[in-house]
Design a protein around this motif. Structure first.
Motif, PDB file in Angstrom:
ATOM      1  N   ILE A   8       6.665  49.222  41.273  1.00  0.00           N
ATOM      2  CA  ILE A   8       8.079  49.113  41.602  1.00  0.00           C
ATOM      3  C   ILE A   8       8.702  48.083  40.663  1.00  0.00           C
ATOM      4  CG2 ILE A   8       9.745  48.468  43.367  1.00  0.00           C
ATOM      5  CD1 ILE A   8       7.874  49.554  45.421  1.00  0.00           C
ATOM      6  N   GLY A   9       9.789  48.489  40.015  1.00  0.00           N
ATOM      7  CA  GLY A   9      10.461  47.638  39.042  1.00  0.00           C
ATOM      8  C   GLY A   9      11.123  46.426  39.683  1.00  0.00           C
ATOM      9  N   LEU A  10      11.386  45.422  38.848  1.00  0.00           N
ATOM     10  CA  LEU A  10      11.994  44.187  39.338  1.00  0.00           C
ATOM     11  C   LEU A  10      13.382  44.430  39.915  1.00  0.00           C
ATOM     12  CD1 LEU A  10      11.805  41.130  39.674  1.00  0.00           C
ATOM     13  CD2 LEU A  10      12.711  40.905  37.351  1.00  0.00           C
ATOM     14  N   SER A  11      14.184  45.251  39.245  1.00  0.00           N
ATOM     15  CA  SER A  11      15.541  45.491  39.757  1.00  0.00           C
ATOM     16  C   SER A  11      15.493  46.191  41.117  1.00  0.00           C
ATOM     17  CB  SER A  11      16.359  46.314  38.763  1.00  0.00           C
ATOM     18  OG  SER A  11      15.728  47.544  38.506  1.00  0.00           O
ATOM     19  N   THR A  12      14.544  47.095  41.295  1.00  0.00           N
ATOM     20  CA  THR A  12      14.385  47.754  42.592  1.00  0.00           C
ATOM     21  C   THR A  12      13.986  46.749  43.661  1.00  0.00           C
ATOM     22  OG1 THR A  12      13.721  49.785  41.465  1.00  0.00           O
ATOM     23  CG2 THR A  12      13.208  49.630  43.807  1.00  0.00           C
ATOM     24  N   GLN A  13      13.106  45.837  43.308  1.00  0.00           N
ATOM     25  CA  GLN A  13      12.690  44.806  44.251  1.00  0.00           C
ATOM     26  C   GLN A  13      13.866  43.918  44.656  1.00  0.00           C
ATOM     27  OE1 GLN A  13       9.178  42.588  43.017  1.00  0.00           O
ATOM     28  NE2 GLN A  13       8.475  44.374  41.848  1.00  0.00           N
ATOM     29  N   VAL A  14      14.676  43.514  43.661  1.00  0.00           N
ATOM     30  CA  VAL A  14      15.813  42.630  43.939  1.00  0.00           C
ATOM     31  C   VAL A  14      16.828  43.335  44.827  1.00  0.00           C
ATOM     32  CG1 VAL A  14      17.782  41.445  42.888  1.00  0.00           C
ATOM     33  CG2 VAL A  14      15.522  41.217  41.871  1.00  0.00           C
ATOM     34  N   PHE A  15      17.186  44.579  44.488  1.00  0.00           N
ATOM     35  CA  PHE A  15      18.163  45.302  45.303  1.00  0.00           C
ATOM     36  C   PHE A  15      17.630  45.590  46.697  1.00  0.00           C
ATOM     37  CE2 PHE A  15      20.064  46.493  41.117  1.00  0.00           C
ATOM     38  CZ  PHE A  15      21.265  45.840  41.325  1.00  0.00           C
ATOM     39  N   SER A  16      16.349  45.885  46.804  1.00  0.00           N
ATOM     40  CA  SER A  16      15.756  46.099  48.127  1.00  0.00           C
ATOM     41  C   SER A  16      15.827  44.829  48.966  1.00  0.00           C
ATOM     42  CB  SER A  16      14.300  46.545  47.989  1.00  0.00           C
ATOM     43  OG  SER A  16      14.218  47.764  47.302  1.00  0.00           O
ATOM     44  N   ALA A  17      15.546  43.698  48.339  1.00  0.00           N
ATOM     45  CA  ALA A  17      15.621  42.421  49.058  1.00  0.00           C
ATOM     46  C   ALA A  17      17.051  42.125  49.495  1.00  0.00           C
ATOM     47  CB  ALA A  17      15.078  41.298  48.186  1.00  0.00           C
ATOM     48  N   MET A  18      18.035  42.464  48.649  1.00  0.00           N
ATOM     49  CA  MET A  18      19.433  42.247  49.021  1.00  0.00           C
ATOM     50  C   MET A  18      19.813  43.103  50.228  1.00  0.00           C
ATOM     51  SD  MET A  18      21.177  41.939  45.212  1.00  0.00           S
ATOM     52  CE  MET A  18      22.647  42.695  45.756  1.00  0.00           C
ATOM     53  N   ILE A  19      19.395  44.345  50.219  1.00  0.00           N
ATOM     54  CA  ILE A  19      19.708  45.237  51.333  1.00  0.00           C
ATOM     55  C   ILE A  19      19.008  44.764  52.609  1.00  0.00           C
ATOM     56  CG2 ILE A  19      19.371  47.589  52.208  1.00  0.00           C
ATOM     57  CD1 ILE A  19      19.832  48.516  49.264  1.00  0.00           C
ATOM     58  N   LEU A  20      17.731  44.397  52.482  1.00  0.00           N
ATOM     59  CA  LEU A  20      17.007  43.877  53.651  1.00  0.00           C
ATOM     60  C   LEU A  20      17.653  42.607  54.185  1.00  0.00           C
ATOM     61  CD1 LEU A  20      13.255  44.435  52.745  1.00  0.00           C
ATOM     62  CD2 LEU A  20      14.507  45.412  54.664  1.00  0.00           C
ATOM     63  N   GLY A  21      18.092  41.742  53.293  1.00  0.00           N
ATOM     64  CA  GLY A  21      18.769  40.514  53.709  1.00  0.00           C
ATOM     65  C   GLY A  21      20.040  40.804  54.479  1.00  0.00           C
ATOM     66  N   ALA A  22      20.814  41.790  54.002  1.00  0.00           N
ATOM     67  CA  ALA A  22      22.041  42.165  54.700  1.00  0.00           C
ATOM     68  C   ALA A  22      21.736  42.758  56.074  1.00  0.00           C
ATOM     69  CB  ALA A  22      22.833  43.162  53.854  1.00  0.00           C
ATOM     70  N   VAL A  23      20.723  43.610  56.137  1.00  0.00           N
ATOM     71  CA  VAL A  23      20.351  44.224  57.426  1.00  0.00           C
ATOM     72  C   VAL A  23      19.874  43.152  58.405  1.00  0.00           C
ATOM     73  CG1 VAL A  23      18.679  45.761  58.546  1.00  0.00           C
ATOM     74  CG2 VAL A  23      19.857  46.490  56.466  1.00  0.00           C
ATOM     75  N   PHE A  24      18.983  42.269  57.939  1.00  0.00           N
ATOM     76  CA  PHE A  24      18.499  41.194  58.810  1.00  0.00           C
ATOM     77  C   PHE A  24      19.635  40.271  59.229  1.00  0.00           C
ATOM     78  CE2 PHE A  24      13.885  41.336  57.102  1.00  0.00           C
ATOM     79  CZ  PHE A  24      13.570  42.329  58.010  1.00  0.00           C
ATOM     80  N   GLY A  25      20.594  40.029  58.331  1.00  0.00           N
ATOM     81  CA  GLY A  25      21.744  39.203  58.669  1.00  0.00           C
ATOM     82  C   GLY A  25      22.584  39.821  59.763  1.00  0.00           C
ATOM     83  N   LEU A  26      22.744  41.135  59.701  1.00  0.00           N
ATOM     84  CA  LEU A  26      23.513  41.821  60.735  1.00  0.00           C
ATOM     85  C   LEU A  26      22.769  41.863  62.069  1.00  0.00           C
ATOM     86  CD1 LEU A  26      24.944  44.817  58.672  1.00  0.00           C
ATOM     87  CD2 LEU A  26      26.232  42.898  59.634  1.00  0.00           C
ATOM     88  N   LEU A  27      21.459  42.081  62.003  1.00  0.00           N
ATOM     89  CA  LEU A  27      20.680  42.210  63.239  1.00  0.00           C
ATOM     90  C   LEU A  27      20.326  40.868  63.866  1.00  0.00           C
ATOM     91  CD1 LEU A  27      18.220  45.073  62.197  1.00  0.00           C
ATOM     92  CD2 LEU A  27      20.280  45.249  63.614  1.00  0.00           C
TER      93      LEU A  27
END
Length: 158
Positions: A8-27
């Motif tokens: 998995i590429g670095l950019s995919t990892q970074v964007f995945s972490a951003m999305i997970l962070g947003a989801v965890f922030g909402l939940l």
């Protein structure tokens, strides 16, 4: 990073972490606020590498040219482009929001904008202390310093 045998590429990892962070922030907003320091550390690390990355990228690009003549072919176009985009980006040229009409939205006039002359703009491009420039993350002055260092390196004989 490998997941199920796939890299998995670095950019995919970074964007995945951003999305997970947003989801965890909402939940889990209350718990995530306590972990805010992790994001602050991450942003500080990003800011820390911007100036050295810009400096080294420009110096490497300049010194990879065959000679100053080949550099001169593109240097004028690069400088004109950079100066124009910088001038357009400043509020004193575009004055964003002055003529906009956002009916129904609360607004207020923003103060603090300063008018700058062309002479001041070009004078401010050149730093009196490169270490202050780097510590203040002044990218325009960093670009000028990088160009001067790159040309100086090219002029040094073996």
């Amino acid at each position: 990073m490998n997941i199920v045998g796939k890299k998995i590429g670095l950019s995919t990892q970074v964007f995945s972490a951003m999305i997970l962070g947003a989801v965890f922030g909402l939940l889990f907003g209350g718990v995530m606020v306590k972990l805010e320091f992790i994001g602050t550390i991450w942003l500080n690390c990003i800011k820390m590498i911007v100036v050295p990355m810009v400096l080294m990228t420009i110096i490497t690009g300049i010194t990879s040219q065959k000679d100053l003549k080949s550099l001169g072919r593109i240097a004028v176009r690069i400088m004109v482009y950079y100066v124009l985009t910088t001038l357009v980006a400043t509020a004193s040229v575009l004055k964003p929001g002055v003529h906009a009409n956002f009916t129904g939205l609360a607004s207020k006039e923003v103060s603090g904008s300063t008018d700058i002359t062309i002479a001041q703009f070009f004078t401010n491009m050149f730093s009196s202390n490169m270490f202050v420039t780097f510590s203040e993350s002044n990218i325009l002055q960093t670009v000028v310093i990088a160009v001067m260092l790159g040309v100086a390196i090219m002029l040094v004989k073996n």
